[in-house]
Design a protein around this motif. Structure first.
Motif, PDB file in Angstrom:
ATOM      1  N   MET A 227       0.871  -1.153  -0.015  1.00  0.00           N
ATOM      2  CA  MET A 227       0.133   0.084   0.013  1.00  0.00           C
ATOM      3  C   MET A 227       0.834   1.312  -0.005  1.00  0.00           C
ATOM      4  O   MET A 227       0.594   2.405  -0.713  1.00  0.00           O
ATOM      5  CB  MET A 227      -0.825  -0.050   1.142  1.00  0.00           C
ATOM      6  CG  MET A 227      -1.876   1.044   1.364  1.00  0.00           C
ATOM      7  SD  MET A 227      -3.007   1.113   2.488  1.00  0.00           S
ATOM      8  CE  MET A 227      -3.589   2.562   2.660  1.00  0.00           C
ATOM      9  N   LEU A 228       1.881   1.110   0.891  1.00  0.00           N
ATOM     10  CA  LEU A 228       2.880   2.338   0.859  1.00  0.00           C
ATOM     11  C   LEU A 228       3.318   2.613  -0.581  1.00  0.00           C
ATOM     12  O   LEU A 228       3.834   3.954  -0.950  1.00  0.00           O
ATOM     13  CB  LEU A 228       3.780   2.372   1.771  1.00  0.00           C
ATOM     14  CG  LEU A 228       3.384   2.117   3.315  1.00  0.00           C
ATOM     15  CD1 LEU A 228       4.488   1.984   4.258  1.00  0.00           C
ATOM     16  CD2 LEU A 228       2.655   3.718   3.881  1.00  0.00           C
ATOM     17  N   THR A 229       3.902   1.626  -1.204  1.00  0.00           N
ATOM     18  CA  THR A 229       4.335   1.696  -2.460  1.00  0.00           C
ATOM     19  C   THR A 229       3.355   2.419  -3.670  1.00  0.00           C
ATOM     20  O   THR A 229       4.004   2.916  -4.353  1.00  0.00           O
ATOM     21  CB  THR A 229       4.950   0.454  -3.122  1.00  0.00           C
ATOM     22  OG1 THR A 229       4.029  -0.400  -3.124  1.00  0.00           O
ATOM     23  CG2 THR A 229       6.318  -0.034  -2.223  1.00  0.00           C
ATOM     24  N   TYR A 230       2.215   2.011  -3.514  1.00  0.00           N
ATOM     25  CA  TYR A 230       1.031   2.533  -4.434  1.00  0.00           C
ATOM     26  C   TYR A 230       0.947   4.021  -4.164  1.00  0.00           C
ATOM     27  O   TYR A 230       0.943   4.894  -4.946  1.00  0.00           O
ATOM     28  CB  TYR A 230      -0.012   1.620  -4.008  1.00  0.00           C
ATOM     29  CG  TYR A 230      -0.974   2.140  -4.968  1.00  0.00           C
ATOM     30  CD1 TYR A 230      -1.289   1.701  -6.322  1.00  0.00           C
ATOM     31  CD2 TYR A 230      -2.242   3.201  -4.645  1.00  0.00           C
ATOM     32  CE1 TYR A 230      -2.245   2.300  -7.241  1.00  0.00           C
ATOM     33  CE2 TYR A 230      -3.256   3.492  -5.456  1.00  0.00           C
ATOM     34  CZ  TYR A 230      -3.301   3.092  -6.786  1.00  0.00           C
ATOM     35  OH  TYR A 230      -4.209   3.642  -7.673  1.00  0.00           O
ATOM     36  N   ILE A 231       1.156   4.633  -2.803  1.00  0.00           N
ATOM     37  CA  ILE A 231       0.923   5.787  -2.515  1.00  0.00           C
ATOM     38  C   ILE A 231       1.992   6.553  -2.832  1.00  0.00           C
ATOM     39  O   ILE A 231       2.093   7.790  -3.461  1.00  0.00           O
ATOM     40  CB  ILE A 231       0.563   5.993  -0.882  1.00  0.00           C
ATOM     41  CG1 ILE A 231      -0.676   5.413  -0.597  1.00  0.00           C
ATOM     42  CG2 ILE A 231       0.602   7.497  -0.608  1.00  0.00           C
ATOM     43  CD1 ILE A 231      -1.105   5.285   0.859  1.00  0.00           C
ATOM     44  N   ALA A 232       3.277   5.981  -2.890  1.00  0.00           N
ATOM     45  CA  ALA A 232       4.507   6.563  -3.078  1.00  0.00           C
ATOM     46  C   ALA A 232       4.606   6.805  -4.748  1.00  0.00           C
ATOM     47  O   ALA A 232       4.913   7.853  -4.979  1.00  0.00           O
ATOM     48  CB  ALA A 232       5.656   5.990  -2.535  1.00  0.00           C
ATOM     49  N   GLY A 233       4.078   5.952  -5.284  1.00  0.00           N
ATOM     50  CA  GLY A 233       4.130   5.923  -7.010  1.00  0.00           C
ATOM     51  C   GLY A 233       2.961   7.113  -7.248  1.00  0.00           C
ATOM     52  O   GLY A 233       3.345   7.628  -8.277  1.00  0.00           O
ATOM     53  N   ASN A 234       1.875   6.994  -6.564  1.00  0.00           N
ATOM     54  CA  ASN A 234       0.967   7.997  -7.318  1.00  0.00           C
ATOM     55  C   ASN A 234       1.075   9.442  -6.692  1.00  0.00           C
ATOM     56  O   ASN A 234       0.955  10.478  -7.339  1.00  0.00           O
ATOM     57  CB  ASN A 234      -0.307   7.476  -6.899  1.00  0.00           C
ATOM     58  CG  ASN A 234      -0.775   6.619  -7.750  1.00  0.00           C
ATOM     59  OD1 ASN A 234      -0.433   6.258  -8.837  1.00  0.00           O
ATOM     60  ND2 ASN A 234      -1.644   5.410  -7.163  1.00  0.00           N
ATOM     61  N   LEU A 235       1.703   9.676  -5.463  1.00  0.00           N
ATOM     62  CA  LEU A 235       1.796  10.915  -4.911  1.00  0.00           C
ATOM     63  C   LEU A 235       3.188  11.792  -5.015  1.00  0.00           C
ATOM     64  O   LEU A 235       3.563  12.673  -4.741  1.00  0.00           O
ATOM     65  CB  LEU A 235       1.528  11.074  -3.562  1.00  0.00           C
ATOM     66  CG  LEU A 235       0.130  10.655  -3.075  1.00  0.00           C
ATOM     67  CD1 LEU A 235       0.010  10.883  -1.619  1.00  0.00           C
ATOM     68  CD2 LEU A 235      -0.669  11.622  -3.892  1.00  0.00           C
TER      69      LEU A 235
ATOM     70  N   LEU B 251      10.651   9.166  -5.951  1.00  0.00           N
ATOM     71  CA  LEU B 251       9.825   8.158  -5.327  1.00  0.00           C
ATOM     72  C   LEU B 251       9.054   7.014  -6.136  1.00  0.00           C
ATOM     73  O   LEU B 251       8.759   5.899  -5.856  1.00  0.00           O
ATOM     74  CB  LEU B 251       8.898   8.539  -4.242  1.00  0.00           C
ATOM     75  CG  LEU B 251       9.258   9.107  -2.881  1.00  0.00           C
ATOM     76  CD1 LEU B 251       8.232  10.016  -2.164  1.00  0.00           C
ATOM     77  CD2 LEU B 251       9.787   8.055  -2.162  1.00  0.00           C
ATOM     78  N   LYS B 252       8.610   7.390  -7.224  1.00  0.00           N
ATOM     79  CA  LYS B 252       7.909   6.463  -8.303  1.00  0.00           C
ATOM     80  C   LYS B 252       8.943   5.286  -8.638  1.00  0.00           C
ATOM     81  O   LYS B 252       8.282   4.285  -8.841  1.00  0.00           O
ATOM     82  CB  LYS B 252       7.539   7.180  -9.266  1.00  0.00           C
ATOM     83  CG  LYS B 252       8.306   7.697 -10.271  1.00  0.00           C
ATOM     84  CD  LYS B 252       7.741   8.322 -11.712  1.00  0.00           C
ATOM     85  CE  LYS B 252       8.824   8.861 -12.413  1.00  0.00           C
ATOM     86  NZ  LYS B 252       8.144   9.540 -13.493  1.00  0.00           N
ATOM     87  N   TYR B 253      10.366   5.297  -8.569  1.00  0.00           N
ATOM     88  CA  TYR B 253      10.879   4.137  -8.819  1.00  0.00           C
ATOM     89  C   TYR B 253      10.880   3.396  -7.792  1.00  0.00           C
ATOM     90  O   TYR B 253      11.605   2.001  -7.997  1.00  0.00           O
ATOM     91  CB  TYR B 253      12.255   4.899  -9.496  1.00  0.00           C
ATOM     92  CG  TYR B 253      12.429   5.735 -10.517  1.00  0.00           C
ATOM     93  CD1 TYR B 253      11.940   5.062 -11.673  1.00  0.00           C
ATOM     94  CD2 TYR B 253      12.653   6.999 -10.333  1.00  0.00           C
ATOM     95  CE1 TYR B 253      12.079   5.946 -12.824  1.00  0.00           C
ATOM     96  CE2 TYR B 253      12.431   7.767 -11.543  1.00  0.00           C
ATOM     97  CZ  TYR B 253      12.158   7.279 -12.725  1.00  0.00           C
ATOM     98  OH  TYR B 253      12.014   8.136 -13.883  1.00  0.00           O
ATOM     99  N   LEU B 254      10.609   3.563  -6.493  1.00  0.00           N
ATOM    100  CA  LEU B 254      10.481   2.691  -5.440  1.00  0.00           C
ATOM    101  C   LEU B 254       9.365   1.775  -5.502  1.00  0.00           C
ATOM    102  O   LEU B 254       9.250   0.851  -4.680  1.00  0.00           O
ATOM    103  CB  LEU B 254      10.433   3.301  -4.164  1.00  0.00           C
ATOM    104  CG  LEU B 254      11.948   3.965  -3.937  1.00  0.00           C
ATOM    105  CD1 LEU B 254      11.775   4.861  -2.652  1.00  0.00           C
ATOM    106  CD2 LEU B 254      13.186   3.252  -4.035  1.00  0.00           C
ATOM    107  N   SER B 255       8.321   2.233  -6.304  1.00  0.00           N
ATOM    108  CA  SER B 255       6.983   1.472  -6.406  1.00  0.00           C
ATOM    109  C   SER B 255       7.118   0.351  -7.232  1.00  0.00           C
ATOM    110  O   SER B 255       7.530   0.676  -8.818  1.00  0.00           O
ATOM    111  CB  SER B 255       6.038   2.523  -6.707  1.00  0.00           C
ATOM    112  OG  SER B 255       4.738   1.845  -6.980  1.00  0.00           O
ATOM    113  N   PRO B 256       6.758  -0.968  -7.223  1.00  0.00           N
ATOM    114  CA  PRO B 256       6.343  -1.999  -8.233  1.00  0.00           C
ATOM    115  C   PRO B 256       5.446  -1.595  -9.306  1.00  0.00           C
ATOM    116  O   PRO B 256       5.497  -2.168 -10.477  1.00  0.00           O
ATOM    117  CB  PRO B 256       6.151  -3.366  -7.567  1.00  0.00           C
ATOM    118  CG  PRO B 256       5.876  -2.788  -6.257  1.00  0.00           C
ATOM    119  CD  PRO B 256       6.253  -1.449  -6.052  1.00  0.00           C
TER     120      PRO B 256
END
Length: 67
Positions: free
Chosen positions: A1-9, A18-23
């Protein structure tokens, strides 16, 4: 969930890195329905999965069953 939020925000808060940390970035970032599979992104996801499975396997073998 945190990676989804990081990727979108990431763009909203000005931290585009931060978007590169999200799968999710590697999964849908290249628009696979429009452009086809992005082999580099698939390789990154496969490598990350292999690292996590390997770490889990090593940790599973180190458990203490006698205590």
């Amino acid at each position: 969930m945190l990676t989804y939020i990081a990727g979108n925000l990431a763009g909203v808060i000005g931290a585009d890195w931060l978007k590169y940390l999200s799968p999710f970035h590697y999964y849908i970032g290249g628009e696979p329905l429009r452009h086809g599979i992005q082999w580099a992104d698939a390789a990154i996801l496969l490598a990350a999965s292999a690292v996590l499975v390997g770490a889990g396997f090593l940790r599973f073998n180190q458990r203490d069953l006698r205590s």
